[in-house]
Design a protein around this motif. Structure first.
Motif, PDB file in Angstrom:
ATOM      1  N   HIS A  52      53.286  27.759  55.698  1.00 55.21           N
ATOM      2  CA  HIS A  52      54.259  28.381  54.797  1.00 55.21           C
ATOM      3  C   HIS A  52      53.731  29.726  54.332  1.00 55.21           C
ATOM      4  O   HIS A  52      52.541  29.878  54.092  1.00 55.21           O
ATOM      5  CB  HIS A  52      54.503  27.512  53.566  1.00 55.21           C
ATOM      6  N   GLY A  53      54.631  30.655  54.145  1.00 53.97           N
ATOM      7  CA  GLY A  53      54.252  31.921  53.541  1.00 53.97           C
ATOM      8  C   GLY A  53      54.105  31.730  52.051  1.00 53.97           C
ATOM      9  O   GLY A  53      54.469  30.677  51.515  1.00 53.97           O
ATOM     10  N   PRO A  54      53.592  32.729  51.370  1.00 49.82           N
ATOM     11  CA  PRO A  54      53.403  32.577  49.928  1.00 49.82           C
ATOM     12  C   PRO A  54      54.707  32.537  49.140  1.00 49.82           C
ATOM     13  O   PRO A  54      54.734  32.016  48.032  1.00 49.82           O
ATOM     14  CB  PRO A  54      52.566  33.798  49.542  1.00 49.82           C
ATOM     15  N   ILE A  55      55.800  33.061  49.703  1.00 48.51           N
ATOM     16  CA  ILE A  55      57.085  33.049  48.988  1.00 48.51           C
ATOM     17  C   ILE A  55      57.760  31.711  49.237  1.00 48.51           C
ATOM     18  O   ILE A  55      58.108  31.367  50.364  1.00 48.51           O
ATOM     19  CB  ILE A  55      57.995  34.207  49.445  1.00 48.51           C
ATOM     20  N   TRP A  56      57.926  30.943  48.144  1.00 53.10           N
ATOM     21  CA  TRP A  56      58.558  29.621  48.272  1.00 53.10           C
ATOM     22  C   TRP A  56      59.999  29.712  47.813  1.00 53.10           C
ATOM     23  O   TRP A  56      60.290  30.328  46.809  1.00 53.10           O
ATOM     24  CB  TRP A  56      57.787  28.607  47.437  1.00 53.10           C
ATOM     25  N   ASN A  57      60.823  29.151  48.482  1.00 57.73           N
ATOM     26  CA  ASN A  57      60.667  28.423  49.727  1.00 57.73           C
ATOM     27  C   ASN A  57      60.861  29.347  50.908  1.00 57.73           C
ATOM     28  O   ASN A  57      61.597  30.300  50.842  1.00 57.73           O
ATOM     29  CB  ASN A  57      61.697  27.303  49.847  1.00 57.73           C
ATOM     30  N   SER A  58      60.218  28.972  51.995  1.00 61.53           N
ATOM     31  CA  SER A  58      60.435  29.670  53.257  1.00 61.53           C
ATOM     32  C   SER A  58      60.357  28.653  54.379  1.00 61.53           C
ATOM     33  O   SER A  58      59.754  27.603  54.240  1.00 61.53           O
ATOM     34  CB  SER A  58      59.422  30.802  53.457  1.00 61.53           C
ATOM     35  N   ASP A  59      60.987  29.000  55.486  1.00 62.19           N
ATOM     36  CA  ASP A  59      61.021  28.128  56.652  1.00 62.19           C
ATOM     37  C   ASP A  59      59.602  27.965  57.191  1.00 62.19           C
ATOM     38  O   ASP A  59      58.954  28.955  57.523  1.00 62.19           O
ATOM     39  CB  ASP A  59      61.934  28.736  57.711  1.00 62.19           C
ATOM     40  N   LYS A  75      60.969  32.657  57.482  1.00 62.71           N
ATOM     41  CA  LYS A  75      62.309  33.009  56.985  1.00 62.71           C
ATOM     42  C   LYS A  75      62.428  32.582  55.529  1.00 62.71           C
ATOM     43  O   LYS A  75      62.165  31.442  55.176  1.00 62.71           O
ATOM     44  CB  LYS A  75      63.375  32.308  57.834  1.00 62.71           C
ATOM     45  N   LEU A  76      62.799  33.521  54.690  1.00 66.50           N
ATOM     46  CA  LEU A  76      62.872  33.250  53.254  1.00 66.50           C
ATOM     47  C   LEU A  76      64.083  32.400  52.910  1.00 66.50           C
ATOM     48  O   LEU A  76      65.179  32.626  53.417  1.00 66.50           O
ATOM     49  CB  LEU A  76      62.895  34.566  52.482  1.00 66.50           C
ATOM     50  N   MET A  77      63.865  31.423  52.028  1.00 61.42           N
ATOM     51  CA  MET A  77      64.923  30.495  51.620  1.00 61.42           C
ATOM     52  C   MET A  77      64.836  30.225  50.122  1.00 61.42           C
ATOM     53  O   MET A  77      64.829  29.084  49.680  1.00 61.42           O
ATOM     54  CB  MET A  77      64.805  29.184  52.413  1.00 61.42           C
ATOM     55  N   THR A  78      64.755  31.298  49.327  1.00 63.35           N
ATOM     56  CA  THR A  78      64.636  31.140  47.879  1.00 63.35           C
ATOM     57  C   THR A  78      65.969  30.806  47.222  1.00 63.35           C
ATOM     58  O   THR A  78      66.003  30.354  46.089  1.00 63.35           O
ATOM     59  CB  THR A  78      64.092  32.425  47.224  1.00 63.35           C
ATOM     60  N   GLY A  79      67.053  31.094  47.929  1.00 62.57           N
ATOM     61  CA  GLY A  79      68.377  30.939  47.345  1.00 62.57           C
ATOM     62  C   GLY A  79      68.832  32.184  46.597  1.00 62.57           C
ATOM     63  O   GLY A  79      69.906  32.214  46.010  1.00 62.57           O
ATOM     64  N   ILE A  80      68.006  33.226  46.611  1.00 59.13           N
ATOM     65  CA  ILE A  80      68.343  34.504  45.976  1.00 59.13           C
ATOM     66  C   ILE A  80      68.614  35.487  47.107  1.00 59.13           C
ATOM     67  O   ILE A  80      67.689  35.928  47.794  1.00 59.13           O
ATOM     68  CB  ILE A  80      67.205  34.995  45.062  1.00 59.13           C
ATOM     69  N   GLU A  81      69.857  35.801  47.336  1.00 56.71           N
ATOM     70  CA  GLU A  81      70.297  36.553  48.518  1.00 56.71           C
ATOM     71  C   GLU A  81      69.538  37.860  48.723  1.00 56.71           C
ATOM     72  O   GLU A  81      69.111  38.179  49.830  1.00 56.71           O
ATOM     73  CB  GLU A  81      71.801  36.812  48.462  1.00 56.71           C
ATOM     74  N   ILE A  82      69.369  38.635  47.659  1.00 59.13           N
ATOM     75  CA  ILE A  82      68.716  39.940  47.801  1.00 59.13           C
ATOM     76  C   ILE A  82      67.259  39.781  48.257  1.00 59.13           C
ATOM     77  O   ILE A  82      66.715  40.629  48.948  1.00 59.13           O
ATOM     78  CB  ILE A  82      68.821  40.764  46.498  1.00 59.13           C
TER      79      ILE A  82
END
Length: 109
Positions: A12-19, A24-31
């Motif tokens: 996983h990358g440091p930005i949660w959540n990601s695929d 691929k980012l999956m934070t739920g924050i579109e921007i």
């Protein structure tokens, strides 16, 4: 208010959540999820952090190599700063950032 957590875990990358493994980012924050720079940096962190895992090494099925992490620390911290800076630019007071990744790296010698 939403929260973006920065933390490390295998695949996983440091930005949660990601695929997992893809970054691929999956934070739920579109921007955030659509930002190509963040996705590239997330993927770079996955690659650097996953280098620390060794399989069937040191008499263990899965071994975390602290020496490799120490070698990658400076580059990981630099990428994390880019990520945090970009998140700051994108943030319109809709989310907070919880940075566990930098805290973890700062403990590494």
């Amino acid at each position: 208010m939403r929260k973006i957590k920065l933390m490390f875990e295998f695949g996983h990358g440091p930005i949660w959540n990601s695929d997992p493994f893809m970054g691929k980012l999956m934070t739920g924050i579109e921007i955030v999820d659509s930002d190509s720079d963040l996705e590239v940096w997330n993927r770079q962190c996955i690659d650097l952090y996953d280098e620390c895992y060794e399989f069937n090494s040191h008499g263990k099925g899965c071994y975390f190599n602290e020496t490799t992490l120490a070698k990658n620390k400076k580059k990981l911290l630099c990428i994390l700063e880019q990520i945090k800076s970009r998140l700051g630019e994108l943030n319109d007071n809709n989310f907070t950032i919880e940075d566990q990744a930098t805290d973890e790296l700062n403990k590494v010698n």
